[in-house]
Design an enzyme around this catalytic site. Sequence first.
Site, PDB file in Angstrom:
ATOM      1  N   HIS A  16       4.276   1.601   2.345  1.00 32.68           N
ATOM      2  CA  HIS A  16       5.260   0.627   1.866  1.00 32.68           C
ATOM      3  C   HIS A  16       5.848   1.505   0.580  1.00 32.68           C
ATOM      4  CE1 HIS A  16       2.441  -2.702   3.103  1.00 32.68           C
ATOM      5  NE2 HIS A  16       3.496  -2.373   4.042  1.00 32.68           N
ATOM      6  N   HIS A  43      -2.792  -3.048  16.556  1.00 33.51           N
ATOM      7  CA  HIS A  43      -3.551  -3.649  15.762  1.00 33.51           C
ATOM      8  C   HIS A  43      -4.986  -4.030  16.362  1.00 33.51           C
ATOM      9  CE1 HIS A  43       0.590  -4.713  14.457  1.00 33.51           C
ATOM     10  NE2 HIS A  43       0.086  -4.795  13.376  1.00 33.51           N
ATOM     11  N   LYS A  55      -6.050   4.985  10.840  1.00 29.85           N
ATOM     12  CA  LYS A  55      -5.189   4.478   9.941  1.00 29.85           C
ATOM     13  C   LYS A  55      -5.790   3.668   8.866  1.00 29.85           C
ATOM     14  CE  LYS A  55      -1.778   1.023  10.676  1.00 29.85           C
ATOM     15  NZ  LYS A  55      -1.214  -0.514  11.111  1.00 29.85           N
ATOM     16  N   LYS A  92      -8.797  -1.633   4.801  1.00 23.68           N
ATOM     17  CA  LYS A  92      -9.718  -2.324   3.884  1.00 23.68           C
ATOM     18  C   LYS A  92     -11.156  -2.078   4.210  1.00 23.68           C
ATOM     19  CE  LYS A  92      -6.975  -4.764   0.819  1.00 23.68           C
ATOM     20  NZ  LYS A  92      -5.914  -5.658   1.344  1.00 23.68           N
ATOM     21  N   HIS A 126       0.883  -1.325   0.048  1.00 22.75           N
ATOM     22  CA  HIS A 126       0.034   0.044   0.052  1.00 22.75           C
ATOM     23  C   HIS A 126       0.733   1.241  -0.099  1.00 22.75           C
ATOM     24  CE1 HIS A 126       0.694   0.577   4.214  1.00 22.75           C
ATOM     25  NE2 HIS A 126       0.268  -0.565   4.496  1.00 22.75           N
ATOM     26  N   CYS A 164      -3.883  -4.621  21.568  1.00 25.57           N
ATOM     27  CA  CYS A 164      -2.700  -4.048  21.048  1.00 25.57           C
ATOM     28  C   CYS A 164      -2.828  -2.550  20.532  1.00 25.57           C
ATOM     29  CB  CYS A 164      -1.716  -5.116  19.970  1.00 25.57           C
ATOM     30  SG  CYS A 164      -0.675  -4.015  19.127  1.00 25.57           S
ATOM     31  N   CYS A 187       1.205 -10.870  20.492  1.00 26.88           N
ATOM     32  CA  CYS A 187       0.539 -10.056  19.095  1.00 26.88           C
ATOM     33  C   CYS A 187       0.985 -10.370  18.005  1.00 26.88           C
ATOM     34  CB  CYS A 187       0.555  -8.530  19.542  1.00 26.88           C
ATOM     35  SG  CYS A 187      -0.120  -7.867  17.750  1.00 26.88           S
ATOM     36  N   CYS A 212       2.347  -7.605  15.422  1.00 25.51           N
ATOM     37  CA  CYS A 212       3.422  -6.987  15.677  1.00 25.51           C
ATOM     38  C   CYS A 212       4.653  -8.091  15.755  1.00 25.51           C
ATOM     39  CB  CYS A 212       3.562  -6.536  17.059  1.00 25.51           C
ATOM     40  SG  CYS A 212       2.640  -4.984  17.422  1.00 25.51           S
TER      41      CYS A 212
HETATM   42  O1  ME8 Z   1       6.842  -4.271   9.964  1.00 22.06           O
HETATM   43  N1  ME8 Z   1       2.378   5.196   6.472  1.00 22.06           N
HETATM   44  O2  ME8 Z   1       6.630  -4.927   7.758  1.00 22.06           O
HETATM   45  P1  ME8 Z   1       5.390  -4.261   7.428  1.00 22.06           P
HETATM   46  C1  ME8 Z   1       3.816   5.085   6.527  1.00 22.06           C
HETATM   47  N2  ME8 Z   1       8.471  -6.829   8.399  1.00 22.06           N
HETATM   48  N3  ME8 Z   1       4.685   4.125   6.332  1.00 22.06           N
HETATM   49  C2  ME8 Z   1       3.960   2.767   6.384  1.00 22.06           C
HETATM   50  C3  ME8 Z   1       2.508   2.649   6.613  1.00 22.06           C
HETATM   51  C4  ME8 Z   1       1.802   3.902   6.558  1.00 22.06           C
HETATM   52  N4  ME8 Z   1       0.529   4.025   7.023  1.00 22.06           N
HETATM   53  N5  ME8 Z   1       2.418   1.511   6.788  1.00 22.06           N
HETATM   54  C5  ME8 Z   1       3.691   0.780   6.594  1.00 22.06           C
HETATM   55  C6  ME8 Z   1       7.405  -4.934   9.051  1.00 22.06           C
HETATM   56  N6  ME8 Z   1       4.645   1.588   6.303  1.00 22.06           N
HETATM   57  C7  ME8 Z   1       8.621  -5.609   9.276  1.00 22.06           C
HETATM   58  C8  ME8 Z   1       9.750  -5.208   9.177  1.00 22.06           C
HETATM   59  S1  ME8 Z   1      12.434  -4.844   8.917  1.00 22.06           S
HETATM   60  C9  ME8 Z   1      13.794  -5.657   9.208  1.00 22.06           C
HETATM   61  C10 ME8 Z   1      11.045  -5.746   9.281  1.00 22.06           C
HETATM   62  C11 ME8 Z   1       6.030   1.228   5.859  1.00 22.06           C
HETATM   63  O3  ME8 Z   1       5.105  -4.899   6.232  1.00 22.06           O
HETATM   64  C12 ME8 Z   1       6.810   1.725   7.092  1.00 22.06           C
HETATM   65  O4  ME8 Z   1       8.175   1.985   6.662  1.00 22.06           O
HETATM   66  O5  ME8 Z   1       4.545  -4.200   8.366  1.00 22.06           O
HETATM   67  C13 ME8 Z   1       6.743   0.866   8.184  1.00 22.06           C
HETATM   68  O6  ME8 Z   1       7.755   0.716   9.157  1.00 22.06           O
HETATM   69  C14 ME8 Z   1       6.787  -0.544   7.374  1.00 22.06           C
HETATM   70  O7  ME8 Z   1       5.947  -0.164   6.302  1.00 22.06           O
HETATM   71  C15 ME8 Z   1       6.145  -1.624   7.937  1.00 22.06           C
HETATM   72  O8  ME8 Z   1       5.942  -2.822   7.079  1.00 22.06           O
END
Ligand code: ME8
Length: 506
Positions: free
Chosen positions: A20, A146, A296, A299, A17, A143, A125, A128
């Site tokens: 990311h 979440h 936040k 969907k 999304h 949490c 959780c 997380c």
């Molecule tokens: O936490 N606004 O993966 P994840 C801005 N796999 N950035 C956002 C966002 C939002 N609404 N939502 C997600 C994980 N992000 C682990 C990480 S690293 C060794 C392991 C971005 O798929 C932001 O960079 O939940 C956030 O920290 C990351 O996606 C979390 O992605």
Amino acid sequence: MKKYITTPIYYLNGLPHIGHAYTSILGDVMKKFEQMNGNDVYYTTGTDEHGQKNQHSIETSGLNADEFLTRQSENFHNLFVDLGIDFDYFVRTSKPEHKKIVQEILQNIYDKGLIVKKSYEGLYCEGCEQFKKPSDLDQNGCCPDHKVAPKPISEENYFFRLEPYRQWLIDYIKTHPDWIQPTKYANEVLGMLKEPLEDLCISRPKSRVWLGIELPFDSNYVTYIWFDALVNYISTLNYGHNSDFDIIWANSTHLIGKDILKPHCIYWPIMLHALGINPVSRYFIHGFWIGEGGVKMSKSLGNVVDPIEVIRLLGVDALRFYLIHNMTLGGDSPISLSMLKQGYKMLANNIGNLQMRVLKMVQKNLNNKVPSSVSLNNEDKKLITDIADRFAQIYHQEISLETVNNLANDVVKSGTEVNAYFAAHEPWVLAKDPNQKERFNAVIYTTLECLRLIGLAMYPLTPETAYKILDSLGIKPQPFKADFKPFILSENNEIKVGSPLFPIIE
Ligand code: ME8
């Protein structure tokens, strides 16, 4: 200088999304900015392919693990390619190269006697992928991220002791004020370090989690997802097998969202310290994009902004620019499709119109040639040199979230100034008066030269648009350098009127 920039690696339980897309675009903007300053950057992004959350998605997908992970990972990979993100390596933690290094690291820490086995009861959780303390939960026992109550779990597991390193970490943060930026987040981490640190559970029994990397010292267990995922930052550099590791690690930057502060700024530096590796050089932490309604994105609320839809409607560059321009530093920022459309219109009116108006005038009155031997007055010269100085200054700054945000602000500011100058001097009136030929030429030259400087400065933010602007001014393609010396355009530059940079959308 060789620099290393990373993003988080994303879970595969859903589609990519806007959040990311943002972090990975941010890394690309920083890479291009550094490259324009002559620095060599190794940039990685990718996907986190183990753990309970991914495992549940596989179990409900009807696919086998490989098929599911490959399909989901490609969604991220393809989106990032479509967004013009120039990553040097796309991490997938399911690759054998990564698994091998995670196992070597686990064995190393185990051999040092830093891992103990014990039984444990805790609240987990899954969102997380972390155990929670009762004090981490909201008033409903859920949490806070979440909104789900964590599950009680009781198991025998392996643990890595964090507490012996707490004072070292506190001292490190206090003596390295720029390590975690913005400072607000360094203070948040210091807050987390006020209480003794619980032992970190670094294993999961295979009876509960089968999607993971087996512990090298006990085949009944896989390792904890975060212990596996964080290691990507060094497995990518082939840690333990690469004699240049220290050189590139010495100038490393982790870009992360505020949601993953604890694993990155507490677990990870302690893991590295235990291995005898210095911490990453710096963290840039950003806030969240918040969907319509001030909540936040989700969907079920229908407020998710889909980057693929935005690209289809507005193109890549309008999305890139909007995200960098509108993220509030150290805070959250709202986003919706209608806000993105406003951002597109702003770019169309500011940069798009300016370019088209001046180019058409050159086509009509100057036979597609940049006017030569112009005599610029003080106002013309000042506008050009102010814009050149402004961008030279920005490109001299150390890269940070603030720098790229300032760059976007300065593009808009410069565009606004040049539009005002163009409107005030009415070159379309001057063109009709043969006595005003010299003045007409000066106004056109000034506008074209400012447009060149703006186009060059925009390259990290909007690479395609920058190419188009510079190409329309007869400037050969890259590598573009952060050289903002003014008065460069000359009669040798052939002007080309192409299609609009930001065409009208419905
Ligand atoms: O936490 N606004 O993966 P994840 C801005 N796999 N950035 C956002 C966002 C939002 N609404 N939502 C997600 C994980 N992000 C682990 C990480 S690293 C060794 C392991 C971005 O798929 C932001 O960079 O939940 C956030 O920290 C990351 O996606 C979390 O992605």
